[in-house]
Design a protein around this motif. Structure first.
Motif, PDB file in Angstrom:
ATOM      1  N   ARG A 169      -3.207   8.113 -18.499  1.00 35.95           N
ATOM      2  CA  ARG A 169      -2.225   9.170 -18.228  1.00 35.95           C
ATOM      3  C   ARG A 169      -1.574   8.974 -16.862  1.00 35.95           C
ATOM      4  O   ARG A 169      -2.247   8.651 -15.891  1.00 35.95           O
ATOM      5  CB  ARG A 169      -2.953  10.507 -18.284  1.00 35.95           C
ATOM      6  N   VAL A 170      -0.281   9.210 -16.797  1.00 37.88           N
ATOM      7  CA  VAL A 170       0.457   9.108 -15.536  1.00 37.88           C
ATOM      8  C   VAL A 170       0.869  10.513 -15.119  1.00 37.88           C
ATOM      9  O   VAL A 170       1.662  11.169 -15.797  1.00 37.88           O
ATOM     10  CB  VAL A 170       1.702   8.200 -15.668  1.00 37.88           C
ATOM     11  N   LEU A 171       0.312  10.962 -14.008  1.00 35.87           N
ATOM     12  CA  LEU A 171       0.635  12.293 -13.496  1.00 35.87           C
ATOM     13  C   LEU A 171       1.993  12.279 -12.804  1.00 35.87           C
ATOM     14  O   LEU A 171       2.455  11.232 -12.331  1.00 35.87           O
ATOM     15  CB  LEU A 171      -0.448  12.753 -12.524  1.00 35.87           C
ATOM     16  N   ASN A 172       2.605  13.446 -12.701  1.00 35.84           N
ATOM     17  CA  ASN A 172       3.914  13.539 -12.071  1.00 35.84           C
ATOM     18  C   ASN A 172       3.911  13.067 -10.624  1.00 35.84           C
ATOM     19  O   ASN A 172       4.878  12.458 -10.171  1.00 35.84           O
ATOM     20  CB  ASN A 172       4.453  14.970 -12.169  1.00 35.84           C
ATOM     21  N   ILE A 173       2.848  13.315  -9.894  1.00 37.58           N
ATOM     22  CA  ILE A 173       2.777  12.847  -8.505  1.00 37.58           C
ATOM     23  C   ILE A 173       2.802  11.321  -8.462  1.00 37.58           C
ATOM     24  O   ILE A 173       3.415  10.724  -7.581  1.00 37.58           O
ATOM     25  CB  ILE A 173       1.544  13.422  -7.777  1.00 37.58           C
ATOM     26  N   SER A 174       2.168  10.691  -9.440  1.00 35.79           N
ATOM     27  CA  SER A 174       2.172   9.222  -9.504  1.00 35.79           C
ATOM     28  C   SER A 174       3.549   8.700  -9.866  1.00 35.79           C
ATOM     29  O   SER A 174       4.001   7.697  -9.313  1.00 35.79           O
ATOM     30  CB  SER A 174       1.144   8.735 -10.532  1.00 35.79           C
ATOM     31  N   MET A 193       6.362  10.211  -9.163  1.00 31.83           N
ATOM     32  CA  MET A 193       7.217  10.425  -7.999  1.00 31.83           C
ATOM     33  C   MET A 193       6.949   9.379  -6.925  1.00 31.83           C
ATOM     34  O   MET A 193       7.886   8.887  -6.279  1.00 31.83           O
ATOM     35  CB  MET A 193       6.994  11.833  -7.446  1.00 31.83           C
ATOM     36  N   ALA A 194       5.701   9.003  -6.740  1.00 34.97           N
ATOM     37  CA  ALA A 194       5.342   8.023  -5.712  1.00 34.97           C
ATOM     38  C   ALA A 194       5.955   6.655  -5.992  1.00 34.97           C
ATOM     39  O   ALA A 194       6.051   5.819  -5.089  1.00 34.97           O
ATOM     40  CB  ALA A 194       3.824   7.911  -5.603  1.00 34.97           C
ATOM     41  N   MET A 195       6.410   6.437  -7.208  1.00 31.48           N
ATOM     42  CA  MET A 195       7.015   5.148  -7.549  1.00 31.48           C
ATOM     43  C   MET A 195       8.364   4.930  -6.866  1.00 31.48           C
ATOM     44  O   MET A 195       8.907   3.829  -6.918  1.00 31.48           O
ATOM     45  CB  MET A 195       7.139   5.002  -9.063  1.00 31.48           C
ATOM     46  N   HIS A 196       8.873   5.935  -6.181  1.00 30.17           N
ATOM     47  CA  HIS A 196      10.066   5.731  -5.346  1.00 30.17           C
ATOM     48  C   HIS A 196       9.753   4.797  -4.172  1.00 30.17           C
ATOM     49  O   HIS A 196      10.651   4.137  -3.661  1.00 30.17           O
ATOM     50  CB  HIS A 196      10.576   7.064  -4.792  1.00 30.17           C
ATOM     51  N   ALA A 197       8.497   4.766  -3.757  1.00 33.91           N
ATOM     52  CA  ALA A 197       8.118   3.932  -2.608  1.00 33.91           C
ATOM     53  C   ALA A 197       8.278   2.458  -2.963  1.00 33.91           C
ATOM     54  O   ALA A 197       8.012   2.042  -4.095  1.00 33.91           O
ATOM     55  CB  ALA A 197       6.670   4.211  -2.211  1.00 33.91           C
ATOM     56  N   PRO A 198       8.703   1.649  -2.002  1.00 31.81           N
ATOM     57  CA  PRO A 198       8.771   0.198  -2.255  1.00 31.81           C
ATOM     58  C   PRO A 198       7.385  -0.328  -2.634  1.00 31.81           C
ATOM     59  O   PRO A 198       6.359   0.179  -2.162  1.00 31.81           O
ATOM     60  CB  PRO A 198       9.221  -0.377  -0.910  1.00 31.81           C
ATOM     61  N   ASP A 199       7.361  -1.341  -3.484  1.00 28.28           N
ATOM     62  CA  ASP A 199       6.087  -1.878  -3.983  1.00 28.28           C
ATOM     63  C   ASP A 199       5.073  -2.196  -2.889  1.00 28.28           C
ATOM     64  O   ASP A 199       3.884  -1.924  -3.080  1.00 28.28           O
ATOM     65  CB  ASP A 199       6.327  -3.109  -4.867  1.00 28.28           C
ATOM     66  N   PRO A 200       5.471  -2.765  -1.730  1.00 25.32           N
ATOM     67  CA  PRO A 200       4.465  -3.042  -0.706  1.00 25.32           C
ATOM     68  C   PRO A 200       3.773  -1.790  -0.160  1.00 25.32           C
ATOM     69  O   PRO A 200       2.691  -1.878   0.406  1.00 25.32           O
ATOM     70  CB  PRO A 200       5.253  -3.746   0.397  1.00 25.32           C
ATOM     71  N   PHE A 201       4.382  -0.615  -0.333  1.00 27.18           N
ATOM     72  CA  PHE A 201       3.741   0.642   0.054  1.00 27.18           C
ATOM     73  C   PHE A 201       3.072   1.298  -1.150  1.00 27.18           C
ATOM     74  O   PHE A 201       1.987   1.844  -1.045  1.00 27.18           O
ATOM     75  CB  PHE A 201       4.769   1.625   0.643  1.00 27.18           C
ATOM     76  N   TRP A 202       3.750   1.249  -2.300  1.00 30.15           N
ATOM     77  CA  TRP A 202       3.251   1.921  -3.492  1.00 30.15           C
ATOM     78  C   TRP A 202       1.933   1.321  -3.974  1.00 30.15           C
ATOM     79  O   TRP A 202       0.982   2.070  -4.269  1.00 30.15           O
ATOM     80  CB  TRP A 202       4.316   1.859  -4.602  1.00 30.15           C
ATOM     81  N   ALA A 203       1.849   0.008  -4.073  1.00 30.11           N
ATOM     82  CA  ALA A 203       0.644  -0.627  -4.632  1.00 30.11           C
ATOM     83  C   ALA A 203      -0.614  -0.306  -3.816  1.00 30.11           C
ATOM     84  O   ALA A 203      -1.635   0.101  -4.393  1.00 30.11           O
ATOM     85  CB  ALA A 203       0.849  -2.131  -4.777  1.00 30.11           C
ATOM     86  N   PRO A 204      -0.584  -0.429  -2.481  1.00 31.15           N
ATOM     87  CA  PRO A 204      -1.791  -0.073  -1.723  1.00 31.15           C
ATOM     88  C   PRO A 204      -2.098   1.433  -1.773  1.00 31.15           C
ATOM     89  O   PRO A 204      -3.261   1.821  -1.802  1.00 31.15           O
ATOM     90  CB  PRO A 204      -1.495  -0.511  -0.298  1.00 31.15           C
ATOM     91  N   GLN A 205      -1.052   2.263  -1.814  1.00 35.07           N
ATOM     92  CA  GLN A 205      -1.265   3.705  -1.921  1.00 35.07           C
ATOM     93  C   GLN A 205      -1.947   4.013  -3.248  1.00 35.07           C
ATOM     94  O   GLN A 205      -2.875   4.809  -3.313  1.00 35.07           O
ATOM     95  CB  GLN A 205       0.070   4.447  -1.795  1.00 35.07           C
TER      96      GLN A 205
END
Length: 181
Positions: free
Chosen positions: A26-31, A33-45
């Motif tokens: 399941r993909v929550l809405n917060i997850s 939304m966080a996909m706006h972050a560039p991959d180098p920030f999103w993946a570690p987050q």
């Protein structure tokens, strides 16, 4: 209604689209939304968030005490919605929930009081008092203290992502983390 629209999947990286497909659960809405972050920030987050749920040495109850205290202090309706549900499934009583919300930790055993005091001081004061820090080291030891610090900071960040973006509360609350990893 969100303050920021969810990202268009067509503009996301292949990895993010794979996550959105439900391949990992399941993909929550917060997850989303966080996909706006560039991959180098999103993946570690994302990895840090998953570690805070799945790779802990503390008990799930302790984890939820941390997250709920952060959520109450941050006034994060999004996190409160999900984590009150999870905590209740783990046996958190209404009296304990009220204590977490109000800051009256007298209902908890000494170790949990220490944990809640530490988290409260981190969120409100940035740095814990010497007394809280010493008590945490005595109860938990340094590796676990740093685990608790990272969980606290992770949920402070998520509460702010929810607040800034206006991520909508999901239709169904999470009640446990027995989801596909």
């Amino acid at each position: 209604m969100t303050r920021i629209p969810y990202p268009d999947p067509a503009g996301l990286s292949e990895t993010k689209r794979e996550v959105l497909s439900g391949a990992f659960g399941r993909v929550l809405n917060i997850s989303r939304m966080a996909m706006h972050a560039p991959d180098p920030f999103w993946a570690p987050q994302r990895a840090l968030g998953r570690a805070a749920i799945f790779d802990i040495s503390i008990t799930p109850r302790q984890r939820e005490l941390i997250i709920l205290r952060v959520a109450y202090l941050s006034r994060s309706d999004y996190e409160i919605y999900h984590h009150e549900s999870i905590a209740a499934a783990l046996g958190l009583t209404e009296r304990e929930r009220q204590g977490l919300e109000s800051g009256d930790f007298s209902v908890f055993a000494a170790e949990e009081q220490c944990l809640c005091d530490f988290v409260s001081e981190l969120v409100s004061d940035v740095s814990p008092s010497d007394r809280s820090l010493a008590a945490m080291q005595e109860y938990f030891g340094l590796p676990t203290l740093f685990e608790i610090l990272f969980i606290t900071c992770t949920y402070m960040m998520l509460a702010r992502v929810a607040a800034v973006s206006g991520a909508e509360i999901d239709d169904e609350a999470v009640t446990n983390w027995n989801l596909r990893r």
